[in-house]
Design an enzyme around this catalytic site. Structure first.
Site, mmCIF file in Angstrom:
data_model
loop_
_atom_site.group_PDB
_atom_site.id
_atom_site.type_symbol
_atom_site.label_atom_id
_atom_site.label_comp_id
_atom_site.label_asym_id
_atom_site.label_seq_id
_atom_site.Cartn_x
_atom_site.Cartn_y
_atom_site.Cartn_z
ATOM 1 N N ASP A 40 42.403 39.600 39.613
ATOM 2 C CA ASP A 40 41.954 38.361 38.988
ATOM 3 C C ASP A 40 42.632 37.132 39.607
ATOM 4 O OD1 ASP A 40 40.525 36.846 37.236
ATOM 5 O OD2 ASP A 40 41.604 37.470 35.448
ATOM 6 N N HIS A 63 37.670 34.810 47.188
ATOM 7 C CA HIS A 63 37.234 36.213 47.249
ATOM 8 C C HIS A 63 37.496 36.799 48.633
ATOM 9 C CE1 HIS A 63 35.732 35.765 43.324
ATOM 10 N NE2 HIS A 63 34.634 35.106 43.620
ATOM 11 N N LEU A 121 44.577 58.793 50.221
ATOM 12 C CA LEU A 121 44.313 57.979 49.019
ATOM 13 C C LEU A 121 42.816 57.748 48.807
ATOM 14 C CD1 LEU A 121 46.130 54.860 47.780
ATOM 15 C CD2 LEU A 121 43.763 54.564 48.450
HETATM 16 C C1 FPP Z 1 38.224 37.819 40.016
HETATM 17 O O1 FPP Z 1 38.643 36.522 40.328
HETATM 18 C C2 FPP Z 1 37.668 38.477 41.195
HETATM 19 C C3 FPP Z 1 36.389 38.935 41.341
HETATM 20 C C4 FPP Z 1 35.358 38.840 40.275
HETATM 21 C C5 FPP Z 1 35.941 39.562 42.607
HETATM 22 C C6 FPP Z 1 36.982 40.437 43.229
HETATM 23 C C7 FPP Z 1 36.528 40.972 44.501
HETATM 24 C C8 FPP Z 1 37.344 41.165 45.564
HETATM 25 C C9 FPP Z 1 38.795 40.857 45.590
HETATM 26 C C10 FPP Z 1 36.803 41.760 46.780
HETATM 27 C C11 FPP Z 1 36.422 43.166 46.538
HETATM 28 C C12 FPP Z 1 35.931 43.799 47.718
HETATM 29 C C13 FPP Z 1 34.750 44.446 47.827
HETATM 30 C C14 FPP Z 1 34.481 45.166 49.073
HETATM 31 C C15 FPP Z 1 33.733 44.467 46.756
HETATM 32 P P1 FPP Z 1 37.922 35.325 39.607
HETATM 33 O O2 FPP Z 1 36.781 34.890 40.436
HETATM 34 O O3 FPP Z 1 37.586 35.730 38.210
HETATM 35 O O4 FPP Z 1 39.053 34.240 39.629
HETATM 36 P P2 FPP Z 1 39.312 33.135 38.522
HETATM 37 O O5 FPP Z 1 39.667 33.870 37.272
HETATM 38 O O6 FPP Z 1 40.446 32.362 39.089
HETATM 39 O O7 FPP Z 1 38.051 32.338 38.391
#
Ligand code: FPP
Length: 249
Positions: free
Chosen positions: A25, A42, A136
């Site tokens: 997050d 992201h 893993l």
């Molecule tokens: C939460 O941060 C994150 C997500 C909803 C997306 C997470 C995805 C990745 C880290 C990449 C994953 C990789 C693949 C290959 C699918 P947020 O956007 O909720 O952040 P905020 O709370 O600050 O708004």
């Protein structure tokens, strides 16, 4: 006992969690702090994921389940959803080769059949490419929701009872676990020993509610893109100090 180096200091870990769940997050806030669009966060989040995966693999973690997209995330702005759905495509080209070299096996949970075809194909390719690896398991939770998972398990169990393949008296916790999406994981490592959530939020958000019944929780205010090797080791140190009793004394 595992000994490792962190900033030239020796860290000793009495025990290593076999299965770690991560709620990644804070990508959006990380980008905002840098006056960049949310999607920039992201992208940085993918780098953090790669580093954490390789570190976890090196220290003997068996399963890493990462919450990449929840069933609630569809409500985000269309452009952001589109961008996130394209991440697996980029992930396959940029990150999978190195993971494959490190014997990492990729799997997924969630209502993945509902994903856009390109997203699903990229994931299927990653799963296929790494199918024979014995290290893993990097388990992506994509379009995953814990209550939806339990609902679907109940429906399948009810159907099996209706078809006379199952007696209600045979429904045990072990049997229920076999109807959950984590049933593809090695039996001993289905439930996370440790759940990490970054960015200061203190909730589970529908992530593995059944499987986390006895998990230890680690919360940190660090935003996900900044959660690299050093932060991960801090979480392992904290876990190593915890005593797990599973309800006993
Ligand atoms: C939460 O941060 C994150 C997500 C909803 C997306 C997470 C995805 C990745 C880290 C990449 C994953 C990789 C693949 C290959 C699918 P947020 O956007 O909720 O952040 P905020 O709370 O600050 O708004």
């Amino acid at each position: 006992m595992l000994r490792l180096k962190l900033k030239s200091k020796e860290v000793k870990l009495e025990k290593i969690p076999k299965h770690i769940g991560i709620i990644m997050d804070g990508n959006g806030r990380w980008a905002k702090k840098r006056l960049k669009p949310r999607v920039f966060g992201h992208k940085a989040g993918m780098d953090a994921l790669q580093e954490v995966t390789l570190t976890a693999s090196k220290y003997g973690v068996k399963v890493l389940t990462v919450y990449a997209f929840s069933t609630e995330n569809w409500a985000r702005p269309q452009d952001e959803v589109k961008f996130i759905m394209n991440l697996p495509v980029e992930f396959f080209d940029k990150y999978v080769p190195e993971l494959n070299k490190n014997n990492v096996r990729i799997q997924m949970i969630g209502e993945t059949h509902r994903l856009p075809a390109e997203t699903l194909n990229a994931l299927k390719r990653a799963i296929e490419t790494t199918r024979k690896n014995s290290g893993l398991v990097l388990n992506f939770a994509l379009n995953y929701g814990g209550r939806a998972e339990i609902t679907s398990a109940v429906r399948m169990i009810a159907q099996d009872v209706l078809d006379a393949n199952l007696n209600p008296g045979d429904i045990t916790e072990e049997l229920i676990a076999n109807y959950l999406m984590t049933d593809h994981l090695p039996y001993l490592y289905r439930n996370p020993d440790l759940i990490i959530r970054t960015s200061g939020e203190l909730r589970l958000s529908n992530f593995l509610p059944w499987q986390s019944a006895y998990s230890e929780f680690y919360f940190t205010s660090v935003l996900w893109p900044d959660f690299k090797r050093a932060e991960f080791i801090k979480a392992l140190e904290e876990y190593s100090r915890r005593q797990r009793r599973f309800g006993k004394v």
